[in-house]
Write a protein that holds these residues in place. Structure first.
Motif, PDB file in Angstrom:
ATOM      1  N   THR A 193      37.993  40.353  35.353  1.00  0.00           N
ATOM      2  CA  THR A 193      38.914  39.770  36.328  1.00  0.00           C
ATOM      3  C   THR A 193      40.360  39.890  35.857  1.00  0.00           C
ATOM      4  O   THR A 193      41.257  40.244  36.626  1.00  0.00           O
ATOM      5  CB  THR A 193      38.595  38.271  36.502  1.00  0.00           C
ATOM      6  OG1 THR A 193      37.229  38.142  36.854  1.00  0.00           O
ATOM      7  CG2 THR A 193      39.449  37.654  37.583  1.00  0.00           C
ATOM      8  N   VAL A 194      40.551  39.572  34.577  1.00  0.00           N
ATOM      9  CA  VAL A 194      41.906  39.579  34.037  1.00  0.00           C
ATOM     10  C   VAL A 194      42.502  40.978  34.107  1.00  0.00           C
ATOM     11  O   VAL A 194      43.645  41.161  34.547  1.00  0.00           O
ATOM     12  CB  VAL A 194      41.905  39.062  32.577  1.00  0.00           C
ATOM     13  CG1 VAL A 194      43.261  39.259  31.944  1.00  0.00           C
ATOM     14  CG2 VAL A 194      41.505  37.598  32.547  1.00  0.00           C
ATOM     15  N   GLY A 207      53.223  37.969  31.671  1.00  0.00           N
ATOM     16  CA  GLY A 207      52.265  38.305  30.614  1.00  0.00           C
ATOM     17  C   GLY A 207      52.668  37.884  29.217  1.00  0.00           C
ATOM     18  O   GLY A 207      52.126  38.395  28.244  1.00  0.00           O
ATOM     19  N   GLY A 221      51.851  34.467  34.325  1.00  0.00           N
ATOM     20  CA  GLY A 221      50.778  35.445  34.193  1.00  0.00           C
ATOM     21  C   GLY A 221      51.276  36.841  34.499  1.00  0.00           C
ATOM     22  O   GLY A 221      50.952  37.797  33.802  1.00  0.00           O
ATOM     23  N   VAL A 261      43.456  30.748  35.938  1.00  0.00           N
ATOM     24  CA  VAL A 261      44.229  31.412  34.902  1.00  0.00           C
ATOM     25  C   VAL A 261      43.850  32.894  34.822  1.00  0.00           C
ATOM     26  O   VAL A 261      44.709  33.772  34.685  1.00  0.00           O
ATOM     27  CB  VAL A 261      44.013  30.685  33.558  1.00  0.00           C
ATOM     28  CG1 VAL A 261      44.539  31.501  32.408  1.00  0.00           C
ATOM     29  CG2 VAL A 261      44.690  29.322  33.599  1.00  0.00           C
ATOM     30  N   GLN A 262      42.554  33.179  34.955  1.00  0.00           N
ATOM     31  CA  GLN A 262      42.125  34.586  34.963  1.00  0.00           C
ATOM     32  C   GLN A 262      42.711  35.326  36.149  1.00  0.00           C
ATOM     33  O   GLN A 262      43.129  36.470  36.023  1.00  0.00           O
ATOM     34  CB  GLN A 262      40.600  34.659  35.035  1.00  0.00           C
ATOM     35  CG  GLN A 262      39.937  34.299  33.742  1.00  0.00           C
ATOM     36  CD  GLN A 262      38.434  34.368  33.871  1.00  0.00           C
ATOM     37  OE1 GLN A 262      37.867  34.064  34.911  1.00  0.00           O
ATOM     38  NE2 GLN A 262      37.787  34.767  32.797  1.00  0.00           N
ATOM     39  N   ALA A 263      42.742  34.662  37.294  1.00  0.00           N
ATOM     40  CA  ALA A 263      43.228  35.337  38.494  1.00  0.00           C
ATOM     41  C   ALA A 263      44.708  35.697  38.379  1.00  0.00           C
ATOM     42  O   ALA A 263      45.173  36.589  39.082  1.00  0.00           O
ATOM     43  CB  ALA A 263      42.988  34.471  39.729  1.00  0.00           C
ATOM     44  N   VAL A 264      45.452  35.005  37.522  1.00  0.00           N
ATOM     45  CA  VAL A 264      46.846  35.406  37.328  1.00  0.00           C
ATOM     46  C   VAL A 264      46.996  36.329  36.118  1.00  0.00           C
ATOM     47  O   VAL A 264      48.112  36.645  35.704  1.00  0.00           O
ATOM     48  CB  VAL A 264      47.817  34.200  37.210  1.00  0.00           C
ATOM     49  CG1 VAL A 264      47.730  33.326  38.442  1.00  0.00           C
ATOM     50  CG2 VAL A 264      47.587  33.408  35.946  1.00  0.00           C
ATOM     51  N   GLY A 265      45.861  36.748  35.558  1.00  0.00           N
ATOM     52  CA  GLY A 265      45.912  37.788  34.527  1.00  0.00           C
ATOM     53  C   GLY A 265      46.015  37.274  33.100  1.00  0.00           C
ATOM     54  O   GLY A 265      46.428  38.008  32.204  1.00  0.00           O
ATOM     55  N   LEU A 266      45.639  36.015  32.865  1.00  0.00           N
ATOM     56  CA  LEU A 266      45.653  35.492  31.498  1.00  0.00           C
ATOM     57  C   LEU A 266      44.219  35.236  31.037  1.00  0.00           C
ATOM     58  O   LEU A 266      43.345  34.927  31.847  1.00  0.00           O
ATOM     59  CB  LEU A 266      46.453  34.190  31.426  1.00  0.00           C
ATOM     60  CG  LEU A 266      47.935  34.297  31.801  1.00  0.00           C
ATOM     61  CD1 LEU A 266      48.564  32.920  31.910  1.00  0.00           C
ATOM     62  CD2 LEU A 266      48.687  35.147  30.786  1.00  0.00           C
ATOM     63  N   VAL A 267      43.991  35.363  29.716  1.00  0.00           N
ATOM     64  CA  VAL A 267      42.637  35.233  29.183  1.00  0.00           C
ATOM     65  C   VAL A 267      42.440  33.832  28.593  1.00  0.00           C
ATOM     66  O   VAL A 267      43.017  33.518  27.550  1.00  0.00           O
ATOM     67  CB  VAL A 267      42.383  36.286  28.083  1.00  0.00           C
ATOM     68  CG1 VAL A 267      40.922  36.278  27.669  1.00  0.00           C
ATOM     69  CG2 VAL A 267      42.808  37.659  28.549  1.00  0.00           C
ATOM     70  N   ALA A 306      43.470  41.744  37.621  1.00  0.00           N
ATOM     71  CA  ALA A 306      44.677  41.017  38.017  1.00  0.00           C
ATOM     72  C   ALA A 306      45.900  41.716  37.438  1.00  0.00           C
ATOM     73  O   ALA A 306      46.919  41.879  38.111  1.00  0.00           O
ATOM     74  CB  ALA A 306      44.599  39.576  37.535  1.00  0.00           C
ATOM     75  N   ARG A 307      45.781  42.167  36.194  1.00  0.00           N
ATOM     76  CA  ARG A 307      46.918  42.822  35.552  1.00  0.00           C
ATOM     77  C   ARG A 307      47.233  44.168  36.199  1.00  0.00           C
ATOM     78  O   ARG A 307      48.372  44.629  36.156  1.00  0.00           O
ATOM     79  CB  ARG A 307      46.661  43.010  34.058  1.00  0.00           C
ATOM     80  CG  ARG A 307      46.419  41.722  33.292  1.00  0.00           C
ATOM     81  CD  ARG A 307      47.033  41.785  31.915  1.00  0.00           C
ATOM     82  NE  ARG A 307      48.487  41.831  32.029  1.00  0.00           N
ATOM     83  CZ  ARG A 307      49.265  40.759  32.129  1.00  0.00           C
ATOM     84  NH1 ARG A 307      48.749  39.566  32.058  1.00  0.00           N
ATOM     85  NH2 ARG A 307      50.562  40.890  32.267  1.00  0.00           N
ATOM     86  N   LEU A 316      52.586  37.064  41.663  1.00  0.00           N
ATOM     87  CA  LEU A 316      52.077  38.182  40.863  1.00  0.00           C
ATOM     88  C   LEU A 316      52.653  39.511  41.331  1.00  0.00           C
ATOM     89  O   LEU A 316      52.415  40.537  40.714  1.00  0.00           O
ATOM     90  CB  LEU A 316      50.551  38.228  40.951  1.00  0.00           C
ATOM     91  CG  LEU A 316      49.814  36.971  40.501  1.00  0.00           C
ATOM     92  CD1 LEU A 316      48.332  37.083  40.795  1.00  0.00           C
ATOM     93  CD2 LEU A 316      50.039  36.731  39.018  1.00  0.00           C
ATOM     94  N   ARG A 365      44.626  37.655  44.459  1.00  0.00           N
ATOM     95  CA  ARG A 365      43.636  37.151  45.394  1.00  0.00           C
ATOM     96  C   ARG A 365      43.843  35.656  45.650  1.00  0.00           C
ATOM     97  O   ARG A 365      44.398  34.942  44.837  1.00  0.00           O
ATOM     98  CB  ARG A 365      42.217  37.389  44.883  1.00  0.00           C
ATOM     99  CG  ARG A 365      41.891  36.809  43.545  1.00  0.00           C
ATOM    100  CD  ARG A 365      40.801  35.771  43.437  1.00  0.00           C
ATOM    101  NE  ARG A 365      39.722  35.756  44.345  1.00  0.00           N
ATOM    102  CZ  ARG A 365      38.452  35.567  44.000  1.00  0.00           C
ATOM    103  NH1 ARG A 365      38.137  35.491  42.730  1.00  0.00           N
ATOM    104  NH2 ARG A 365      37.520  35.455  44.902  1.00  0.00           N
TER     105      ARG A 365
END
Ligand SMILES: Nc1ncnc2c1ncn2[C@@H]1O[C@H](COP(=O)(O)OP(=O)(O)OP(=O)(O)O)[C@@H](O)[C@H]1O
Ligand SMILES: [Mg+2]
Lengths: 327, 251
Positions: free
Chosen positions: B74-75, B110, B107, A211-217, B78-79, B165, B84
């Motif tokens: 990391t987040v 967002g 993601g 989930v972090q790798a797709v940009g969510l916390v 990614a944003r 992404l 990766r």
């Protein structure tokens, strides 16, 4: 149709059937038992959102259950004694109106869950379990030592609170109300589970790194889930207090947290109707076995062991099979 | 020349006495595949982890798309557009293949804090997810449970999620491992065109793939970059031959 859908419908039909039968047979005690099932199910549905969807093993949900109960108790006791809750800076009076009480319970539950969650979610695993347990105990001891609302003895309410258009003192009408609330909560949680949030939360449970790798916390997702979860369980607490017309610190006890978790585990963790099945089974066992022996908890314990060891999906999983990774 | 999209400056990272990254510097430029090779335990994954945000370097800086991201989560990275894939597949195993791709698309958009719309009916997300699955050749498995995929297919899904992404740069840690010859060739063909969309920092053990794909190659041995250059240069580099390629030739 999927086996689980049929089972879910059958569960609802069964609750209604038992209540209607008890009504025609003039068995108010049975109606009260089924009402209890509906109310406990709501508490479990709340926990299941955190536990089943979010993987958050909370042993502190009694805190929210109790907060809902005391929201009812405090508001109703002020209304019955005609004393305002506070006069300054603005006048706040008690109320005997269920919708208002529910709203207060939901907001108080959400706020408490937000605070407890914000602190507890910094930990994981056993530490999370222990810290939620500790928060629950804090509320328990606070309720015991706070004399204003009955302290250790609890707080009786003489007349059940009102709901527009219903006579809530009539057991079957109060059952209908609680059952309707339960259905509404089921619908709400079903929608949440199928929503973008539900997908993200489920992802965070299964693999936070992903989930972090797709940009969510993950922390944020868990916190929101925990907050909604607490709000739902608080609503159930308000209904429960109204069923008994009584609130006491027991609602905050860790045994209560344990029982809410038992509903979820018995019925099936992560299954939408799991807590309904679990609460029904729990009440049935308590009623039947409790009549046979004081030590019925031993049998309950044995059953829990069997479920945890051999039937991870609980009752629902046993009957409907494994959850499908459906679209 | 313009600044590279990603640049790593003098990164050091130790695990106790072990220097997993020893003063590593490298960069990734638009349009290129930059391969990172080296023997097992050389520190390739550790370096990728530090770039992606899973590990903090002890010292050194990482710049991405004009910003210093050394201390970012990391987040946040990614944003910013770092996509990766993991060496050991890291997917939501109980979800369907499509749901994993949807998670990526979500993601990217967002807006995960939406509670009432059914996500699996969101056509914008579905388009992105299906498109990504099709690109890696997993469209026939969209409904399958991720846990039931083969190792190679999981690698493909990792790549598909990264695609959803639409990142500014890819970090891929052995995306071809476990794919078999046919699958590897297909993925190689795909990566070959992918570099036009976003450059790729590629960790790979398959030397044929590396030498045919990579614009540049960096060789990492005991946490140190011992050479960086185009394929032909690397092939004849005496240091590389003795430290790495040589042993393979002997084997
Ligand atoms: N968290 C950690 N703690 C301690 N040592 C670690 C840790 N992570 C990696 N290492 C060590 O650091 C070294 C580099 O590991 P790394 O995984 O980066 O190698 P690699 O080049 O990716 O190898 P491979 O080709 O086998 O994937 C290894 O010796 C490994 O054992
Ligand atoms: Mg590695």
């Amino acid at each position: 149709m999927r086996a689980e859908t049929i089972l879910n419908a059958a569960l609802l039909a069964m609750l209604v059937a038992v209540a209607l039968w008890a009504w025609t047979a003039d068995e108010p005690f049975i109606i009260t038992l089924v009402t209890k099932v509906a109310i406990f199910a709501i508490a479990g549905i709340g926990l299941n959102l955190a536990l089943g969807l979010g993987g958050l093993v909370s042993l502190g949900h009694a805190a929210f259950f109790g907060i809902g109960g005391y929201a009812m108790g405090i508001l109703a006791s002020h209304a019955q004694s005609y004393t305002p809750l506070m006069e300054w800076p603005l006048l706040v009076e008690g109320t005997k109106s269920m919708p208002v009480i529910w709203l207060v319970a939901i907001l108080a539950g959400a706020l408490t869950a937000l605070v407890i969650g914000a602190l507890s979610l910094r930990t994981t695993g056993v530490y999370f379990i222990m810290i939620t347990l500790a928060f629950g105990q804090m509320f328990y001891y606070f309720a015991i030592s706070w004399p204003a609302y009955g302290g250790e003895d609890g707080l009786p309410i003489y007349v059940r609170n009102g709901f527009p258009g219903l006579n809530t003192l009539d057991p079957i009408q109060y059952f209908a109300l609680c059952f309707a609330v339960m259905c509404a909560v089921l619908l709400l949680v079903a929608r949440i589970a199928a929503s973008p949030f539900g997908l993200a939360l489920s992802g965070a449970r299964q693999n936070p790194q992903r989930v972090q790798a797709v940009g969510l916390v993950p922390y944020r997702l868990f916190l929101v889930a925990f907050t909604i979860s607490g709000a739902i369980t608080a609503l159930s607490g308000a209904l429960y207090a109204d069923l008994n017309r009584f609130v006491s610190p027991t609602m905050f006890s860790w045994q209560t947290s344990g029982e809410i978790m038992i509903f979820v585990i018995l019925g099936g963790v992560g299954r939408l109707f799991g807590p309904v099945a679990g609460a029904a089974l729990f009440i049935a066992l308590e009623h039947v076995l409790g009549g046979l022996s004081e030590f019925w908890h031993i049998y309950l314990g044995a059953l829990l062991l069997v479920v945890v060891l051999f039937a991870r999906g609980g009752l629902i999983g046993l009957v409907a099979g494994r959850e499908v990774a459906h679209d | 020349m313009t600044e590279p999209i990603l640049s790593v400056h003098n990164i050091c990272k130790s695990f106790g006495a072990l220097k997993a990254s020893n003063d590593v510097s490298l960069d990734l430029r638009e349009g290129e595949i930059h391969a990172l090779i080296g023997p097992n335990g050389a520190g390739k994954s550790t370096l990728i982890q530090q770039i992606a945000g899973g590990l903090r370097p002890d010292s050194g800086t990482i710049r991405f798309n004009g910003a210093d991201i050394t201390r970012e989560s990391t987040v946040a990275r990614a944003r910013r557009g770092l996509g990766r894939t993991f060496q050991i597949s890291s997917l939501a195993m109980d979800m369907s293949v499509l749901q994993n791709a949807m998670l990526g698309a979500l993601g990217r958009r967002g807006d995960a804090l939406r509670f009432f719309t059914p996500v699996m009916k969101d056509s914008a997300l579905l388009d992105v997810a299906h498109d990504a699955l099709a690109q890696v050749g997993l469209e026939d498995f969209a409904a399958a449970r991720t846990a039931e995929l083969s190792h190679g297919q999981r690698r493909q899904l990792e790549v598909a999620v990264a695609l959803t992404l639409s990142p500014r740069a890819f970090l891929m840690d052995e995306p071809m491992a476990g794919l078999g010859t046919e699958g590897s060739h297909r993925l190689m063909g795909f990566l070959d065109t992918l570099r036009q969309r976003a450059p790729i920092l590629l960790v790979e053990h398959d030397m044929d793939a590396v030498f045919s794909l990579a614009d540049r190659i960096s060789v990492l041995v005991y946490g140190e970059v011992i050479a960086t250059g185009a394929g032909p240069e690397i092939r004849v580099d005496p240091l590389v031959r003795s430290a790495y390629l040589g042993e393979e030739a002997e084997a």
